[in-house]
Design a protein around this motif. Structure first.
Motif, PDB file in Angstrom:
ATOM      1  N   LEU A   1      -3.499  25.846  21.141  1.00  0.00           N
ATOM      2  CA  LEU A   1      -3.617  25.762  19.680  1.00  0.00           C
ATOM      3  C   LEU A   1      -4.084  27.072  19.065  1.00  0.00           C
ATOM      4  CD1 LEU A   1      -5.338  22.275  19.301  1.00  0.00           C
ATOM      5  CD2 LEU A   1      -3.113  22.918  18.319  1.00  0.00           C
ATOM      6  N   LEU A   2      -4.691  27.927  19.852  1.00  0.00           N
ATOM      7  CA  LEU A   2      -5.326  29.132  19.322  1.00  0.00           C
ATOM      8  C   LEU A   2      -4.335  30.279  19.281  1.00  0.00           C
ATOM      9  CD1 LEU A   2      -8.693  28.421  21.121  1.00  0.00           C
ATOM     10  CD2 LEU A   2      -8.155  28.073  18.704  1.00  0.00           C
ATOM     11  N   ASP A   3      -4.401  31.229  20.179  1.00  0.00           N
ATOM     12  CA  ASP A   3      -3.555  32.413  20.041  1.00  0.00           C
ATOM     13  C   ASP A   3      -2.060  32.095  20.150  1.00  0.00           C
ATOM     14  OD1 ASP A   3      -5.972  33.658  19.895  1.00  0.00           O
ATOM     15  OD2 ASP A   3      -5.500  35.244  21.323  1.00  0.00           O
ATOM     16  N   VAL A   4      -1.680  31.226  21.077  1.00  0.00           N
ATOM     17  CA  VAL A   4      -0.253  30.993  21.307  1.00  0.00           C
ATOM     18  C   VAL A   4       0.396  30.320  20.102  1.00  0.00           C
ATOM     19  CG1 VAL A   4       1.410  29.675  22.682  1.00  0.00           C
ATOM     20  CG2 VAL A   4      -0.351  31.027  23.817  1.00  0.00           C
TER      21      VAL A   4
ATOM     22  N   LYS B   1      11.404  28.162  17.708  1.00  0.00           N
ATOM     23  CA  LYS B   1      12.333  27.107  18.100  1.00  0.00           C
ATOM     24  C   LYS B   1      11.901  25.752  17.543  1.00  0.00           C
ATOM     25  CE  LYS B   1      15.320  29.500  20.496  1.00  0.00           C
ATOM     26  NZ  LYS B   1      16.766  29.564  20.129  1.00  0.00           N
ATOM     27  N   ILE B   2      10.592  25.487  17.560  1.00  0.00           N
ATOM     28  CA  ILE B   2      10.081  24.238  16.988  1.00  0.00           C
ATOM     29  C   ILE B   2      10.280  24.211  15.480  1.00  0.00           C
ATOM     30  CG2 ILE B   2       7.953  22.948  16.523  1.00  0.00           C
ATOM     31  CD1 ILE B   2       6.982  23.786  19.319  1.00  0.00           C
ATOM     32  N   ARG B   3      10.034  25.318  14.839  1.00  0.00           N
ATOM     33  CA  ARG B   3      10.037  25.392  13.367  1.00  0.00           C
ATOM     34  C   ARG B   3      11.443  25.401  12.785  1.00  0.00           C
ATOM     35  NH1 ARG B   3       5.226  28.202  10.826  1.00  0.00           N
ATOM     36  NH2 ARG B   3       5.612  28.443   8.597  1.00  0.00           N
ATOM     37  N   TYR B   4      12.356  26.145  13.424  1.00  0.00           N
ATOM     38  CA  TYR B   4      13.678  26.353  12.838  1.00  0.00           C
ATOM     39  C   TYR B   4      14.804  25.662  13.605  1.00  0.00           C
ATOM     40  CZ  TYR B   4      10.916  30.148  10.806  1.00  0.00           C
ATOM     41  OH  TYR B   4       9.927  30.876  10.187  1.00  0.00           O
ATOM     42  N   GLY B   5      14.508  25.122  14.772  1.00  0.00           N
ATOM     43  CA  GLY B   5      15.538  24.481  15.573  1.00  0.00           C
ATOM     44  C   GLY B   5      16.176  25.433  16.562  1.00  0.00           C
ATOM     45  N   SER B   6      16.915  24.870  17.491  1.00  0.00           N
ATOM     46  CA  SER B   6      17.483  25.667  18.583  1.00  0.00           C
ATOM     47  C   SER B   6      18.671  26.518  18.154  1.00  0.00           C
ATOM     48  CB  SER B   6      17.911  24.737  19.731  1.00  0.00           C
ATOM     49  OG  SER B   6      18.877  23.799  19.262  1.00  0.00           O
ATOM     50  N   GLY B   7      19.218  26.247  16.970  1.00  0.00           N
ATOM     51  CA  GLY B   7      20.423  26.956  16.561  1.00  0.00           C
ATOM     52  C   GLY B   7      20.198  28.385  16.104  1.00  0.00           C
ATOM     53  N   ILE B   8      18.979  28.735  15.717  1.00  0.00           N
ATOM     54  CA  ILE B   8      18.698  30.092  15.254  1.00  0.00           C
ATOM     55  C   ILE B   8      18.473  31.005  16.457  1.00  0.00           C
ATOM     56  CG2 ILE B   8      16.948  31.525  14.111  1.00  0.00           C
ATOM     57  CD1 ILE B   8      16.726  29.529  11.952  1.00  0.00           C
TER      58      ILE B   8
ATOM     59  N   LEU C   1       2.054  19.331  15.860  1.00  0.00           N
ATOM     60  CA  LEU C   1       3.192  19.930  16.560  1.00  0.00           C
ATOM     61  C   LEU C   1       2.967  19.931  18.065  1.00  0.00           C
ATOM     62  CD1 LEU C   1       4.039  22.982  14.253  1.00  0.00           C
ATOM     63  CD2 LEU C   1       5.319  20.846  14.488  1.00  0.00           C
ATOM     64  N   LEU C   2       1.747  20.211  18.489  1.00  0.00           N
ATOM     65  CA  LEU C   2       1.444  20.186  19.918  1.00  0.00           C
ATOM     66  C   LEU C   2       1.615  18.783  20.484  1.00  0.00           C
ATOM     67  CD1 LEU C   2       0.442  21.498  22.511  1.00  0.00           C
ATOM     68  CD2 LEU C   2      -1.913  21.193  21.686  1.00  0.00           C
ATOM     69  N   ARG C   3       1.162  17.781  19.752  1.00  0.00           N
ATOM     70  CA  ARG C   3       1.314  16.399  20.221  1.00  0.00           C
ATOM     71  C   ARG C   3       2.788  16.030  20.362  1.00  0.00           C
ATOM     72  NH1 ARG C   3      -2.114  12.324  16.781  1.00  0.00           N
ATOM     73  NH2 ARG C   3      -1.845  11.060  18.662  1.00  0.00           N
ATOM     74  N   ALA C   4       3.624  16.555  19.479  1.00  0.00           N
ATOM     75  CA  ALA C   4       5.050  16.222  19.510  1.00  0.00           C
ATOM     76  C   ALA C   4       5.832  17.057  20.516  1.00  0.00           C
ATOM     77  CB  ALA C   4       5.647  16.401  18.114  1.00  0.00           C
ATOM     78  N   HIS C   5       5.302  18.226  20.877  1.00  0.00           N
ATOM     79  CA  HIS C   5       6.042  19.154  21.750  1.00  0.00           C
ATOM     80  C   HIS C   5       5.156  19.621  22.914  1.00  0.00           C
ATOM     81  CE1 HIS C   5       9.262  19.482  18.713  1.00  0.00           C
ATOM     82  NE2 HIS C   5       8.287  19.510  17.828  1.00  0.00           N
ATOM     83  N   GLN C   6       4.354  18.710  23.419  1.00  0.00           N
ATOM     84  CA  GLN C   6       3.372  19.082  24.426  1.00  0.00           C
ATOM     85  C   GLN C   6       4.009  19.642  25.700  1.00  0.00           C
ATOM     86  OE1 GLN C   6      -0.712  17.142  26.298  1.00  0.00           O
ATOM     87  NE2 GLN C   6       0.424  16.042  24.732  1.00  0.00           N
ATOM     88  N   ASP C   7       5.147  19.090  26.101  1.00  0.00           N
ATOM     89  CA  ASP C   7       5.783  19.532  27.349  1.00  0.00           C
ATOM     90  C   ASP C   7       6.180  21.004  27.292  1.00  0.00           C
ATOM     91  OD1 ASP C   7       5.459  17.035  28.386  1.00  0.00           O
ATOM     92  OD2 ASP C   7       7.538  16.391  28.086  1.00  0.00           O
ATOM     93  N   VAL C   8       6.842  21.412  26.200  1.00  0.00           N
ATOM     94  CA  VAL C   8       7.309  22.791  26.119  1.00  0.00           C
ATOM     95  C   VAL C   8       6.152  23.754  25.889  1.00  0.00           C
ATOM     96  CG1 VAL C   8       7.869  22.661  23.661  1.00  0.00           C
ATOM     97  CG2 VAL C   8       9.013  24.343  25.090  1.00  0.00           C
ATOM     98  N   VAL C   9       5.186  23.384  25.038  1.00  0.00           N
ATOM     99  CA  VAL C   9       4.079  24.297  24.755  1.00  0.00           C
ATOM    100  C   VAL C   9       3.218  24.493  25.993  1.00  0.00           C
ATOM    101  CG1 VAL C   9       2.014  24.665  23.386  1.00  0.00           C
ATOM    102  CG2 VAL C   9       4.062  23.740  22.292  1.00  0.00           C
TER     103      VAL C   9
END
Length: 338
Positions: A142-145, A183-190, A294-302
């Motif tokens: 949650l901090l620097d990354v 990738k989380i914010r804008y989607g994989s297409g960018i 966002l971390l709760r929703a994307h915990q695996d990738v983060v």
């Protein structure tokens, strides 16, 4: 009551020593934290090599074991420590810009005792509670990354709200954070291009969906095209110069990494292309709540940004591996102090 325990001190020369350290009970408005996980940061390198008179560690997650008068955080609460001990009453803080506090009391782990020690005294205002579904080692993301990277993306959006392509210089932990958060914010297409001199780092960034670019290959740099936004996460002048040279019309360069300088030609770098150059310093405390969801929703990738975990007893080995340059985030964990 004074708590005395062994804590790691960095005397310099790339060495770590355990010394007896006394920690006071929390005063009014303060909490006593038992650090349980701390991610190593590139900023720690200077203290590791040059020495520091305090206990480092500024990407800390831990548990409240004591609470001073006037606080409302219960003992046993899990959370992370916000780096900047902001005052809360200056013009910046009242606007929410806690990362720009005008009367900052200190930086946790930078100039006051931080999270590599068995205890840490923090103001309640810079402790952020996390939910039970987040492991404490993962919470350090949650901090620097996440925090520093998402704040930088927000800075870029002030100039370019229509981001369709991104270039990142430097595939260290902050560069990786920028990839993941973009990738989380804008989607994989960018498309998110990322350059580095290290093939290992380029390959690791590619596993998160980035397009790797060899920073030493002019043809590879030309293939980046004309991105809307460029981020410098390297702190290197040559990287900033290269980012400006590939930036598209009306593009913005956001400098996230401290370090070296950059020289600008006002006409060709700024006026003619209408480029902007912005700085981005850490993040605002109020951004933690959004990033927690966002971390709760994307915990695996983060959490995959963390490549190695070491017990605190192996702190020197953890630093040696991190500084060798072929890791993501390295997290040091420790048992709870009481």
């Amino acid at each position: 009551m004074t708590h005395t325990a062994q804590a790691p001190i960095f005397p310099g020369g790339g060495t770590i020593q355990l010394v007896g350290r006394s920690y006071r009970d929390p005063s009014e408005g303060e909490l006593l934290i038992s650090p349980r996980a701390n991610a190593i940061c590139g900023t720690d390198r200077g203290m590791f090599l040059d020495g520091a008179g305090h206990v480092p560690g500024h990407e800390t997650a831990g548990v409240v074991i004591g609470a001073g008068a006037g606080t409302s955080t219960p003992v046993g609460t899990r959370g992370v420590v916000y780096l900047m001990d902001y005052c809360g009453v200056c013009r910046s803080c009242l606007l929410g810009a806690t990362n720009q506090c005008l009367n900052k009391r200190g930086d946790m782990g930078i100039n006051v005792d931080g999270g590599y020690g068995p205890y840490e005294v923090v103001h309640e205002s810079n402790f952020f509670t996390i939910t039970d579904d987040i492991a404490l080692d993962t919470a350090t993301m949650l901090l620097d990354v996440m925090g520093t990277s998402s704040h930088a993306l927000g800075r870029a959006e002030l100039v370019r709200p229509d981001i369709e392509s991104i270039y990142i210089a430097g595939a260290g932990p902050i560069g990786l954070g920028l990839v993941v958060m973009a990738k989380i914010r804008y989607g994989s297409g960018i498309p998110v291009f990322i350059s580095d001199v290290s093939k290992w780092r380029r390959d690791f960034a590619e596993s998160f969906g980035a397009v790797p670019v060899d920073a030493t290959d002019p043809a590879a740099m030309r293939a980046v095209g004309r991105p809307d936004v460029a981020f410098d996460a390297s702190g290197k002048e040559v990287a900033r110069r290269a980012a400006l040279d590939v930036l598209g019309k009306r593009g913005v360069l956001v400098c996230v990494g401290h370090g070296e300088t950059v020289t600008l030609n006002v006409s060709s770098d700024l006026l003619e292309p209408e480029h902007a150059v912005l700085g981005s310093e850490y993040f605002r405390y109020d951004e933690l709540a959004v990033n927690l969801e966002l971390l709760r929703a994307h915990q695996d990738v983060v959490s995959r940004v963390i490549t190695h975990r070491f017990p605190i007893e192996e702190l020197d080995e953890a630093f040696a591996l991190f500084l060798a340059g072929e890791t993501g985030k390295v997290v040091v964990t420790q048992e709870g102090a009481e």
